[in-house]
Design a protein around this motif. Structure first.
Motif, short mmCIF file in Angstrom:
data_model
loop_
_atom_site.label_atom_id
_atom_site.label_comp_id
_atom_site.label_asym_id
_atom_site.label_seq_id
_atom_site.Cartn_x
_atom_site.Cartn_y
_atom_site.Cartn_z
N VAL A 55 -6.25 -2.58 0.27
CA VAL A 55 -5.50 -3.23 -1.11
C VAL A 55 -5.38 -1.99 -1.93
O VAL A 55 -4.35 -2.13 -2.74
N ALA A 56 -6.13 -1.11 -2.04
CA ALA A 56 -5.93 0.01 -2.88
C ALA A 56 -4.68 0.70 -2.61
O ALA A 56 -4.03 1.08 -3.50
N LYS A 57 -4.40 0.90 -1.21
CA LYS A 57 -3.01 1.53 -1.19
C LYS A 57 -1.78 0.68 -1.34
O LYS A 57 -0.73 1.14 -1.73
N GLU A 58 -1.99 -0.61 -1.13
CA GLU A 58 -0.80 -1.53 -1.32
C GLU A 58 -0.77 -1.53 -2.84
O GLU A 58 0.49 -1.72 -3.41
N TYR A 59 -1.70 -1.51 -3.76
CA TYR A 59 -1.64 -1.67 -5.21
C TYR A 59 -0.85 -0.42 -5.43
O TYR A 59 0.15 -0.47 -6.46
N VAL A 60 -1.16 0.74 -5.22
CA VAL A 60 -0.36 2.04 -5.57
C VAL A 60 1.00 2.02 -5.08
O VAL A 60 1.98 2.01 -5.84
N ALA A 61 1.49 1.42 -3.79
CA ALA A 61 2.72 1.39 -3.38
C ALA A 61 3.56 0.34 -4.14
O ALA A 61 4.71 0.44 -3.94
N ALA A 62 3.15 -0.58 -4.70
CA ALA A 62 3.78 -1.47 -5.38
C ALA A 62 4.19 -1.35 -6.84
O ALA A 62 4.83 -1.99 -7.49
N GLN A 63 3.55 -0.21 -7.38
CA GLN A 63 3.82 0.11 -8.68
C GLN A 63 5.43 0.69 -9.26
O GLN A 63 5.87 1.09 -8.26
N ASN A 64 5.59 0.31 -10.46
CA ASN A 64 6.89 0.97 -10.92
C ASN A 64 6.61 2.56 -11.25
O ASN A 64 5.55 2.66 -12.24
N PRO A 65 7.18 3.44 -10.77
CA PRO A 65 6.88 4.78 -10.71
C PRO A 65 7.20 5.32 -12.17
O PRO A 65 6.34 6.33 -12.68
N ASP A 66 7.94 4.34 -13.27
CA ASP A 66 7.99 4.83 -14.49
C ASP A 66 6.96 4.47 -15.55
O ASP A 66 6.57 5.01 -16.48
N ASP A 67 6.05 3.37 -14.99
CA ASP A 67 5.29 2.95 -15.89
C ASP A 67 4.18 2.10 -14.69
O ASP A 67 4.00 1.26 -15.07
N PRO A 68 3.46 3.11 -14.30
CA PRO A 68 2.37 2.68 -13.15
C PRO A 68 1.33 2.01 -13.87
O PRO A 68 0.61 2.50 -14.72
N GLY A 69 0.57 0.90 -12.98
CA GLY A 69 -0.78 0.78 -13.51
C GLY A 69 -1.67 1.71 -12.93
O GLY A 69 -1.52 2.53 -12.18
N VAL A 70 -2.93 1.30 -13.15
CA VAL A 70 -4.08 2.17 -12.76
C VAL A 70 -4.98 1.56 -11.74
O VAL A 70 -5.39 0.46 -11.93
N LEU A 71 -5.30 2.43 -11.02
CA LEU A 71 -6.10 1.89 -9.84
C LEU A 71 -7.82 2.23 -10.08
O LEU A 71 -8.12 3.59 -10.39
N VAL A 72 -8.50 1.39 -10.27
CA VAL A 72 -10.02 1.65 -10.42
C VAL A 72 -10.57 1.20 -9.04
O VAL A 72 -10.63 0.16 -8.48
N LEU A 73 -11.23 2.29 -8.61
CA LEU A 73 -11.68 2.39 -7.19
C LEU A 73 -13.14 2.53 -7.04
O LEU A 73 -13.78 3.52 -7.49
N SER A 74 -13.89 1.49 -6.13
CA SER A 74 -15.35 2.07 -5.86
C SER A 74 -15.50 3.23 -4.76
O SER A 74 -14.65 3.30 -4.09
N ARG A 75 -16.42 4.04 -5.43
CA ARG A 75 -16.79 5.30 -4.59
C ARG A 75 -17.28 4.90 -3.00
O ARG A 75 -17.27 5.71 -2.26
N PHE A 76 -17.61 3.69 -2.83
CA PHE A 76 -17.95 3.04 -1.66
C PHE A 76 -16.91 2.63 -0.82
O PHE A 76 -17.38 2.25 0.44
N ALA A 77 -15.78 2.47 -1.04
CA ALA A 77 -14.75 2.20 -0.01
C ALA A 77 -14.30 3.46 0.43
O ALA A 77 -14.13 4.85 -0.13
N GLY A 78 -13.95 3.62 1.85
CA GLY A 78 -13.66 4.61 2.48
C GLY A 78 -12.26 5.30 1.72
O GLY A 78 -12.13 6.63 1.72
N ALA A 79 -11.40 4.55 1.02
CA ALA A 79 -10.10 4.91 0.39
C ALA A 79 -10.67 5.97 -0.57
O ALA A 79 -9.85 6.82 -0.96
N ALA A 80 -11.78 5.91 -1.20
CA ALA A 80 -12.39 6.87 -2.33
C ALA A 80 -12.39 8.29 -1.74
O ALA A 80 -12.15 9.17 -2.68
#
Ligand code: GDG
Length: 505
Positions: free
Chosen positions: A370-395
């Protein structure tokens, strides 16, 4: 070209833009199989009065699937029991929720044998077999017993627990021994690999062969890290689809002048939903000026609803949502929207894009797509911010996210404030770095790296040299821990080293 046979518990390729709930595993495997000849083998999701072993073949969205039905008792003992009542909580560090029941273990062994017996006749010389996830640890061993000598690899999608936790499991040695019947075992991150190696060295008295393979139980195998990624192109297509755009417009219009924070996950205690709600409550408490300006949408379709621990969370989340809404809501506004239903993937893409913050705060997670999907869906000119748990492998990869400890309500509240007030220039910088990583380590990189490492491991032949004796036992583990920690420190750029533009520049 050799065929690739993928084996996982459930065989459920997501249909294009489909309604069916698609877990991260299904999405990743379907993408992998589209480019290789071969098939996907596993459980049909159906139960029958008795197990027949009959294999049904079909084709779903360009993927050949071979499935077997299971008996009702298989489903209860193997799926709801050992896989989701014992292994899932234990491997997510929740020994308090782990059920140790002998019948579960028996059902688990039986289903793995049945899978092996149904699959073995379909295997041809030259096939490469890739087994997925915690439902099927013993499958490689069972296939070997039936005389299958093809290369067999295993990939674990969830964390591997520290030895102190794993040893609470009855017959833990047999579970680890099963891993040594694979040629290659893949983990999502160095942390899970490290936990596995610690067990092998400390508990099983194993060691390293000189070529880096692991040696224990009289066998040799290779263990390595292969972080899973997104099918970035397919996701970009979804995000640009009519449904995604329509959903985005609907969400943006509905939010009006308010900022939306979004969370999307299966309703699972490992995903930290209660802690997230408490963090959001704390944010509203600490930031009166933000009240009425922000709302949090949580999409959480039911999963594994027959397992007791999963029924409890729903009730607790409903109560918590009600409490926050009654404390901070207004006649025409509720700060939390908790939606217990499944959405189409293209709708999700639109929702992600409309959210100023993607809140992905599991308490423990193998990777987290989901963390990766959220990033991939953003508008490059005005993207949102990902807040991510340090306990996700993705971190371990996505260090440009705002990293939080989900157990701390204060940290969650501060992270939310920081994300919601971040200047556009900083958001763009962070997003660009994150997106570059999402592209670089996509699902194709993951699949190709795993399959070629599996072939290479087999080509390397048997290990003739003795294990490195010095690495054996707990003393060896201590030395190994220190060496690994130093290695991880050196490999991971500190967040502070990230080059960001000055805010407002
Ligand atoms: C396991 C590991 C690892 C969620 N709600 C809906 C929906 N989803 C989709 C998401 C995403 C997937 O489910 C969830 O993937 P995650 O990776 O976040 O988590 P798990 O399901 O626990 O997956 C995990 C993964 O395997 C892969 O290795 O990353 O650590 O636990 O794709 O979008 N999809 C639809 N409707 C929903 O409402 N269609």
């Amino acid at each position: 070209m050799s065929r690739l046979i993928v084996v996982s518990n459930r065989v459920n390729p997501p249909e294009k833009g489909g309604e069916a709930p698609a877990g991260g595993l299904a999405v990743a495997i379907a993408a992998a199989l589209k480019e290789y000849s071969g098939f996907w083998f596993g459980w049909s999701g159906q139960t029958a009065a008795t197990f027949t072993g009959e294999v049904k073949e079909s084709r779903v969205d360009d993927v050949t699937v071979m499935t077997v039905d299971l008996e009702e008792s298989d489903y209860q003992e193997y799926y709801n029991g050992y896989a989701n009542g014992t292994l899932w909580p234990l491997f997510h560090y929740r020994i308090d929720l782990t059920a140790y029941d002998r019948s579960f273990g028996e059902g688990y062994g039986r289903v793995n044998r049945r899978f092996a017996e149904a699959l073995a006749p379909l295997i041809q010389p030259g096939d490469v077999i890739w087994v997925h996830d915690y439902h099927l640890f013993p499958l490689g061993w069972e296939l070997r017993r039936l005389g299958i000598t093809n290369p067999i690899g295993f990939f674990l999608h969830i964390p591997w627990p520290a030895p102190q936790l794993l040893t609470t499991l009855p017959r833990h040695r047999a579970l680890v021994e099963a891993m040594f019947h694979y040629d290659l075992v893949g983990f999502q991150t160095d942390e899970w690999l490290w936990a596995f190696e610690s067990y092998v060295l400390g508990e099983a008295g194993g060691g390293w062969a000189r070529d880096g393979r692991l040696n224990a139980f009289g066998k040799t195998m290779r263990a390595k890290v292969f972080p899973i990624g997104l099918d970035v192109e397919a996701f970009a297509e979804l995000a640009a689809s009519e449904t995604a755009v329509r959903t985005y417009d609907r969400m943006a219009a509905h939010a009006a002048f308010r900022s939306m924070v979004v969370g999307v996950e299966r309703l699972d205690y490992s995903k930290g939903l209660e802690e997230r709600l408490l963090g959001f409550q704390r944010f509203l408490e600490d930031n009166p000026v933000q009240r009425g300006k922000v709302f949090y949408l949580q999409i959480a379709p039911t999963s594994r609803g027959e397992v007791e621990a999963y029924q409890d969370i729903r009730v607790r989340l409903d109560a918590l949502t009600g409490r926050i809404n009654s404390m901070y809501g207004d006649m025409d506004f509720s700060p939390v929207r908790f939606v217990n239903r499944n959405y189409r993937r293209d709708e999700l893409a639109g929702v992600y894009r409309a959210a100023k913050v993607g809140l992905v705060t599991p308490l423990r997670d193998g990777m987290n797509l989901v963390a990766k999907e959220y990033v991939a869906a953003q508008n490059p000119d005005d993207p949102g911010v990902l807040v991510l748990s340090r306990f996700a492998g993705a971190a371990r990869q996505m260090i440009e996210a705002v990293i939080v400890n989900p157990f701390s309500h204060e940290e969650m509240a501060e992270a939310l404030k920081r994300a919601l007030t971040m200047e556009r220039a900083e958001r763009v910088d962070r997003w660009q770095a994150l997106m570059e990583g999402v592209r670089r380590t996509d699902v194709r990189t993951w699949r190709d790296a795993f399959v070629s490492a599996l072939k290479a491991t087999r080509e390397a032949g048997p290990v003739s040299e003795l294990p490195v004796a010095a690495s054996r036992g707990w003393r060896g583990v201590q030395a190994f821990d220190l060496a690994r920690q130093a290695q991880i420190r050196d490999q991971r750029p500190a967040v502070g080293r990230m080059r960001l533009r000055d805010p407002g520049a």
